[in-house]
Design a protein around this motif. Sequence first.
Motif, PDB file in Angstrom:
ATOM      1  N   MET A   1       9.143   8.298   2.950  1.00 44.48           N
ATOM      2  CA  MET A   1       8.644   7.700   1.699  1.00 44.48           C
ATOM      3  C   MET A   1       7.103   7.864   1.811  1.00 44.48           C
ATOM      4  N   THR A   2       6.521   8.134   0.512  1.00 55.73           N
ATOM      5  CA  THR A   2       5.221   7.878   0.708  1.00 55.73           C
ATOM      6  C   THR A   2       4.182   6.976   1.056  1.00 55.73           C
ATOM      7  N   LEU A   3       3.398   6.855   1.928  1.00 53.05           N
ATOM      8  CA  LEU A   3       2.321   5.597   2.168  1.00 53.05           C
ATOM      9  C   LEU A   3       1.716   5.299   0.886  1.00 53.05           C
ATOM     10  N   LEU A   4       1.889   4.005   0.299  1.00 51.39           N
ATOM     11  CA  LEU A   4       1.284   3.727  -0.801  1.00 51.39           C
ATOM     12  C   LEU A   4      -0.032   2.756  -0.688  1.00 51.39           C
ATOM     13  N   LEU A   5       0.228   1.693   0.035  1.00 54.99           N
ATOM     14  CA  LEU A   5      -0.779   0.644   0.340  1.00 54.99           C
ATOM     15  C   LEU A   5      -0.699   0.598   1.762  1.00 54.99           C
ATOM     16  N   GLU A   6      -1.974   0.483   2.048  1.00 54.62           N
ATOM     17  CA  GLU A   6      -2.015   0.050   3.691  1.00 54.62           C
ATOM     18  C   GLU A   6      -3.298  -1.011   3.894  1.00 54.62           C
ATOM     19  N   ALA A   7      -3.054  -1.946   4.392  1.00 53.28           N
ATOM     20  CA  ALA A   7      -4.182  -3.230   4.804  1.00 53.28           C
ATOM     21  C   ALA A   7      -4.319  -3.194   6.229  1.00 53.28           C
ATOM     22  N   VAL A   8      -5.676  -3.072   6.584  1.00 52.00           N
ATOM     23  CA  VAL A   8      -5.655  -3.020   8.214  1.00 52.00           C
ATOM     24  C   VAL A   8      -6.917  -4.104   8.502  1.00 52.00           C
ATOM     25  N   GLY A   9      -6.424  -5.116   9.160  1.00 49.76           N
ATOM     26  CA  GLY A   9      -7.465  -6.166   9.621  1.00 49.76           C
ATOM     27  C   GLY A   9      -8.182  -6.936   8.608  1.00 49.76           C
ATOM     28  N   VAL A  10      -7.289  -7.095   7.410  1.00 55.21           N
ATOM     29  CA  VAL A  10      -8.170  -7.766   6.281  1.00 55.21           C
ATOM     30  C   VAL A  10      -8.577  -9.188   6.532  1.00 55.21           C
ATOM     31  N   ARG A  11      -9.560  -9.637   6.145  1.00 52.33           N
ATOM     32  CA  ARG A  11     -10.243 -11.082   6.671  1.00 52.33           C
ATOM     33  C   ARG A  11     -10.931 -11.491   5.284  1.00 52.33           C
ATOM     34  N   LYS A  12     -10.758 -12.723   4.929  1.00 51.18           N
ATOM     35  CA  LYS A  12     -11.450 -13.093   3.788  1.00 51.18           C
ATOM     36  C   LYS A  12     -12.010 -14.648   4.164  1.00 51.18           C
ATOM     37  N   ARG A  13     -13.134 -15.105   4.026  1.00 54.83           N
ATOM     38  CA  ARG A  13     -13.557 -16.488   4.233  1.00 54.83           C
ATOM     39  C   ARG A  13     -14.120 -17.016   2.872  1.00 54.83           C
ATOM     40  N   ILE A  61      -8.589  -2.131   2.792  1.00 56.88           N
ATOM     41  CA  ILE A  61      -7.152  -1.874   2.082  1.00 56.88           C
ATOM     42  C   ILE A  61      -7.294  -0.529   1.221  1.00 56.88           C
ATOM     43  N   ARG A  62      -6.292   0.230   1.630  1.00 53.98           N
ATOM     44  CA  ARG A  62      -6.216   1.589   0.727  1.00 53.98           C
ATOM     45  C   ARG A  62      -5.083   1.737  -0.135  1.00 53.98           C
ATOM     46  N   LEU A  63      -5.224   2.232  -1.260  1.00 47.22           N
ATOM     47  CA  LEU A  63      -4.267   2.653  -2.167  1.00 47.22           C
ATOM     48  C   LEU A  63      -4.190   4.103  -2.380  1.00 47.22           C
ATOM     49  N   ASP A  64      -2.948   4.633  -1.918  1.00 44.87           N
ATOM     50  CA  ASP A  64      -2.939   6.388  -2.120  1.00 44.87           C
ATOM     51  C   ASP A  64      -3.965   6.978  -1.352  1.00 44.87           C
ATOM     52  N   GLY A  65      -4.206   6.003  -0.191  1.00 45.12           N
ATOM     53  CA  GLY A  65      -5.464   6.838   0.810  1.00 45.12           C
ATOM     54  C   GLY A  65      -6.725   6.363   0.404  1.00 45.12           C
ATOM     55  N   ASP A  66      -7.109   5.844  -0.669  1.00 50.20           N
ATOM     56  CA  ASP A  66      -8.329   5.707  -1.282  1.00 50.20           C
ATOM     57  C   ASP A  66      -8.716   4.232  -0.768  1.00 50.20           C
TER      58      ASP A  66
END
Length: 262
Positions: A1-13, A61-66
């Motif tokens: 299956m195609t990777l659609l969404l990828e989140a890596v090390g997301v931080r929020k303060r 955060i990447r959507l369709d690689g963007d």
Amino acid sequence: MTLLLEAVGVRKRFGGLEVLKGIDLTIRQGQVVSLIGASGSGKTTFLRCVNLLEEHDGGEIRLDGDPVGYRIENGRRRRLGEARIAAQRARMGMVFQQFNLFPHLTARENVMLGLTKVLGKSRAEAGEIAAHWLGRVGLAERQGHYPYQLSGGQQQRVAIARAVAMQPRLLLFDEATSALDPELVAEVLGVMQSLAESGMTMLLVSHEMHFVREVAHHVLFLDQGRVAQAGPPREIFGQPGSERLRSFLGRFHAVVGRDRVA
């Protein structure tokens, strides 16, 4: 299956409070991924970062690689222009706890609005699309009704039709049933399950544990801004790996019990 969404090390303060402390997540096309956890664990904040309603402070955060919301320029993160962000946001649909329908528009007109204003479709084409999706969510006979003439469950189904009609790559649900009376929850969950079965890619926050267990392909348990455990529903519900997860699931005895005897 195609990777659609990828989140890596997301931080929020928020001020001195770090709400997200390095969230990693992947969603492939056609998958349903659910975030569970106690209130304040960061679930809704993460969803809002994905949809650019909040700016994440770190990670990507990447959507369709963007990259979503930002680009890397000379080693530094730069916010994208508003037109680019609006285009990215249009590729994601979001269904909120509150229905957020325009009270002066009918159900059909609420669904049509984004189609004409954002996607530039003619009123005739937008009307056909709106009628199709309102039919899909069981509201073919309510198209001309205003929000005050609809039950809470019907209003939420209009909101779902409005989101799906935009043909998003990813559909986000933030506690879509929490504002509903208990007897109306099942009708909305039924629509969500139908969308999942049709192959819609979904990221959902929910306290409806039976629904999560039945529909999700992958579940992440968030605890104090971190992913404390992740895996398929059978593993999360049947083999909770920490006391925190066991305690959280202890509120849903029937669901947890069914998995343990399965």
